[in-house]
Scaffold this motif. Structure first.
Motif, PDB file in Angstrom:
ATOM      1  N   THR A  19       0.831  -1.201   0.000  1.00  0.00           N
ATOM      2  CA  THR A  19       0.000   0.000   0.000  1.00  0.00           C
ATOM      3  C   THR A  19       0.862   1.246   0.000  1.00  0.00           C
ATOM      4  O   THR A  19       1.774   1.398   0.805  1.00  0.00           O
ATOM      5  CB  THR A  19      -0.899   0.003   1.254  1.00  0.00           C
ATOM      6  OG1 THR A  19      -1.719  -1.138   1.210  1.00  0.00           O
ATOM      7  CG2 THR A  19      -1.744   1.261   1.286  1.00  0.00           C
ATOM      8  N   PRO A  52     -10.086   2.605  -3.057  1.00  0.00           N
ATOM      9  CA  PRO A  52     -11.451   2.185  -2.701  1.00  0.00           C
ATOM     10  C   PRO A  52     -12.531   2.899  -3.520  1.00  0.00           C
ATOM     11  O   PRO A  52     -12.387   4.085  -3.840  1.00  0.00           O
ATOM     12  CB  PRO A  52     -11.554   2.576  -1.221  1.00  0.00           C
ATOM     13  CG  PRO A  52     -10.618   3.731  -1.067  1.00  0.00           C
ATOM     14  CD  PRO A  52      -9.469   3.443  -1.996  1.00  0.00           C
ATOM     15  N   LYS A  53     -13.565   2.147  -3.897  1.00  0.00           N
ATOM     16  CA  LYS A  53     -14.764   2.706  -4.541  1.00  0.00           C
ATOM     17  C   LYS A  53     -14.408   3.668  -5.672  1.00  0.00           C
ATOM     18  O   LYS A  53     -14.921   4.796  -5.731  1.00  0.00           O
ATOM     19  CB  LYS A  53     -15.629   3.426  -3.500  1.00  0.00           C
ATOM     20  CG  LYS A  53     -16.042   2.575  -2.311  1.00  0.00           C
ATOM     21  CD  LYS A  53     -16.811   3.388  -1.284  1.00  0.00           C
ATOM     22  CE  LYS A  53     -17.119   2.592  -0.029  1.00  0.00           C
ATOM     23  NZ  LYS A  53     -17.782   3.417   1.001  1.00  0.00           N
ATOM     24  N   SER A  63     -11.878  -2.420  -9.949  1.00  0.00           N
ATOM     25  CA  SER A  63     -11.599  -2.007  -8.573  1.00  0.00           C
ATOM     26  C   SER A  63     -11.534  -3.220  -7.652  1.00  0.00           C
ATOM     27  O   SER A  63     -12.425  -4.068  -7.646  1.00  0.00           O
ATOM     28  CB  SER A  63     -12.681  -1.040  -8.105  1.00  0.00           C
ATOM     29  OG  SER A  63     -12.389  -0.533  -6.828  1.00  0.00           O
ATOM     30  N   THR A  64     -10.463  -3.318  -6.890  1.00  0.00           N
ATOM     31  CA  THR A  64     -10.225  -4.533  -6.103  1.00  0.00           C
ATOM     32  C   THR A  64     -11.267  -4.759  -5.015  1.00  0.00           C
ATOM     33  O   THR A  64     -11.436  -5.888  -4.556  1.00  0.00           O
ATOM     34  CB  THR A  64      -8.828  -4.474  -5.457  1.00  0.00           C
ATOM     35  OG1 THR A  64      -8.688  -3.254  -4.723  1.00  0.00           O
ATOM     36  CG2 THR A  64      -7.747  -4.531  -6.525  1.00  0.00           C
ATOM     37  N   ASP A  65     -11.969  -3.702  -4.609  1.00  0.00           N
ATOM     38  CA  ASP A  65     -13.017  -3.909  -3.609  1.00  0.00           C
ATOM     39  C   ASP A  65     -14.370  -4.223  -4.241  1.00  0.00           C
ATOM     40  O   ASP A  65     -15.366  -4.420  -3.526  1.00  0.00           O
ATOM     41  CB  ASP A  65     -13.140  -2.691  -2.688  1.00  0.00           C
ATOM     42  CG  ASP A  65     -13.527  -1.412  -3.414  1.00  0.00           C
ATOM     43  OD1 ASP A  65     -13.807  -1.465  -4.637  1.00  0.00           O
ATOM     44  OD2 ASP A  65     -13.534  -0.342  -2.775  1.00  0.00           O
ATOM     45  N   ARG A  67     -16.345  -2.323  -5.827  1.00  0.00           N
ATOM     46  CA  ARG A  67     -17.333  -1.255  -5.676  1.00  0.00           C
ATOM     47  C   ARG A  67     -17.049  -0.049  -6.575  1.00  0.00           C
ATOM     48  O   ARG A  67     -17.542   1.040  -6.350  1.00  0.00           O
ATOM     49  CB  ARG A  67     -17.418  -0.828  -4.211  1.00  0.00           C
ATOM     50  CG  ARG A  67     -17.835  -1.978  -3.304  1.00  0.00           C
ATOM     51  CD  ARG A  67     -17.814  -1.616  -1.844  1.00  0.00           C
ATOM     52  NE  ARG A  67     -18.889  -0.694  -1.494  1.00  0.00           N
ATOM     53  CZ  ARG A  67     -19.134  -0.300  -0.244  1.00  0.00           C
ATOM     54  NH1 ARG A  67     -18.377  -0.731   0.751  1.00  0.00           N
ATOM     55  NH2 ARG A  67     -20.128   0.536   0.005  1.00  0.00           N
TER      56      ARG A  67
END
Length: 533
Positions: A4, A400-401, A443-445, A447
């Motif tokens: 990250t 995220p998102k 997107s890895t999440d 969302r």
């Protein structure tokens, strides 16, 4: 996997000797031995990582090991010019030894370094070095230069080198067409390269376009001799790395920004002092239709904690204006404009939940007013990065998102999207639309939201949702890439839908005056009625 917040610049490569090694040249012998030591160091580094328990090494880990070992050898092969038989690229951050740039007038600089047949890169957007461009144009005409290719993304100013009296002297080659080059390209006096914004640096690093001269605009050097590329880094770093000569227009009005846009003064072959106000783009007055689209996207699709990418235009600005009640938004975008400032001041943009560069707005270039440039100046909250980083799909997907908001010109009933032309008439370019739509989709999440927005009809009342694309219209985004299409009449979600269902969804968000005709045309094209199920 990348950790990250980590970064691996795509442009870092080792210089490789291309001529046959025979040991006769002491310099080349030293470089050869350095490369051998680098390879041995990589083997040792990877062995240590494997022994430490990391049984599976990803590509990025291997590459990281190689780059960390090879960086110590770069000083021996480093040079601001290409040596015969050697592929060498400058590193703008690293000061060159025993090299001091010469200060001179713009006329003197272009006379000294520009010649017939050269390929010239021009810094773009608000950083267009207008004084240098003017001097280049005048020199070309007075000296009788021929076949000088001027490469650029969108630039500001009148682009004097594109005018009819410069035909045969200069030829513009646009990677993204700005308003000042649109007529030139469509008249056949200039060229356009269809290319993703993220891949423009490859044209220079892979010598597909061999740059002779780069014209850039920078801040005055600081106490350590470093200049900033200001509000436009994008593909400029790659141009600086690969051009044979670099001319800098030094302007105290350029904002000093953090990130990849740094060049030490020793890399300039000529410096020209010219303190001019930067070109500005004030937000246009939005229509009720654009405000409605912005509200729909903001209220229905943008979640708290989303990472935003915004394209250029009134619709992305309308979205930003409707986000004043959202929380913990982040920005990772190829570009941004004045619209982010109220969201920062209101506490809506914090970047606190981002996986990459948490706490920071990340962009490659900015388009706006003096207020935006002042906001960016010496502001560690803003990072201006190379476009190979900002627009790299798998990095975008890590946030995220991810919510990518872009505009387009025309959409057909199957979801094909035209964004760079109106029929055969070229209008803009491919840009980073697909880079970010794909990043949001992956997107890895799970969302992410890839969004394309357009008014349902033109100012002349013609539908922008059409049975068939205009002849010559360029498909920038394929129907397989499309997820959300938004007009003032609603949101059409196309992902996973067949052609019949897509046609139905798109007709529902088209202008009511055109829906009956679109339904008939869909039946003629698909041989069945469009329906939701």
């Amino acid at each position: 996997m990348l950790e990250t917040g980590s970064r691996m610049p795509a442009e870092r490569v080792c210089a490789v000797e291309t001529a046959t090694f025979d040991g006769s040249d002491p310099r080349r012998t030293a470089l050869f031995l350095v490369e051998v030591l680098v390879i041995m160091s990589v083997i040792v580094e990877l062995s240590q990582r494997f022994a430490s328990g990391s049984r599976r090494l990803s590509f990025s880990q291997c590459a990281s090991a190689f780059l960390s070992c090879s960086s110590d050898s770069s000083a021996l092969s480093h040079s601001s010019k290409r040596h015969q038989g050697t592929a060498v690229r400058r590193e703008p951050f690293a000061p060159l030894q025993n090299k001091t740039p010469q200060w001179m007038s713009a006329d003197e600089a272009v006379k000294k370094l520009l010649k017939t047949g050269d390929k010239v890169f021009v810094h773009g957007a608000a950083m267009t070095p207008l004084t240098l461009v003017e001097a280049m144009t005048e020199h070309g005409k007075k000296a009788g230069l021929k076949k000088v290719e001027v490469c650029h993304i969108h630039t500001e100013g009148p682009a004097l080198y594109t005018r009819p009296d410069c035909q045969g002297i200069f030829r513009s080659n646009s990677f993204f067409i700005g308003a000042n080059c649109r007529e030139t390209v469509n008249a056949g006096r200039g060229d356009f390269v269809p290319i993703f914004l993220s891949e423009i640096p490859l044209l220079f690093s892979q010598n597909i376009i061999k740059l002779d001269v780069a014209l850039v605009q920078v801040t005055p050097p600081d106490e350590h001799g470093f200049c900033s590329l200001g509000s436009s880094v994008d593909c400029v770093r790659a141009a600086l790395q690969n051009a044979k000569f670099v001319i800098g227009q030094v302007n105290k009005h350029v904002p000093r920004t953090f990130g990849d846009g740094i060049i030490h003064v020793s890399h300039f072959d000529a410096l020209v002092e010219s303190h001019r106000d930067l070109p500005e783009h004030a937000p246009k007055k939005r229509s009720a239709v654009e405000d409605k689209i912005g509200e729909l996207i903001a209220h229905e699709l943008v979640e708290d904690g989303a990472t935003l990418q915004m394209g250029i235009g009134s619709i992305p600005d309308a979205v930003l204006a409707s986000l004043l009640n959202h929380k913990d938004l982040g920005v990772h975008s190829e570009m941004f404009s004045d619209g982010i400032i109220p969201l920062v001041e209101n506490g809506n943009i914090t970047n606190s939940l981002k996986a990459l560069q948490p706490g920071k707005i990340v962009g490659a270039f900015a388009v706006g007013t003096r207020k935006l440039f002042d906001f960016m100046h010496n502001n560690p909250f803003v990072v201006m990065a190379d476009v190979t980083y900002t627009n790299r799909t798998h990095l975008i997907a890590m946030n995220p998102k991810v919510t990518a908001i872009n505009s387009c010109i025309e959409v057909d009933l199957t979801g094909q999207v035209v964004a760079d032309s109106i029929g055969t008439r070229m209008f803009s370019g491919v840009g980073g639309q697909v880079d970010f739509l794909r990043g949001a989709a992956l997107s890895t999440d799970g969302r992410g939201k890839p969004i394309l927005a357009l008014a349902s009809s033109t100012n002349k009342g013609e539908s922008k949702i059409v049975p068939l694309l205009k002849p010559g219209g360029g498909v920038v985004t394929t129907r397989a890439h499309v997820h959300y299409i938004v007009t003032e009449y609603g949101i059409a979600y196309l992902f996973g839908k067949n052609l019949r269902q897509r046609a139905h969804a798109l007709i529902q968000v088209s202008h009511p005056d055109h829906r009956e005709a679109l339904e008939k045309a869909a039946f003629e094209r698909l041989k069945c009625m469009p329906s939701a199920d």
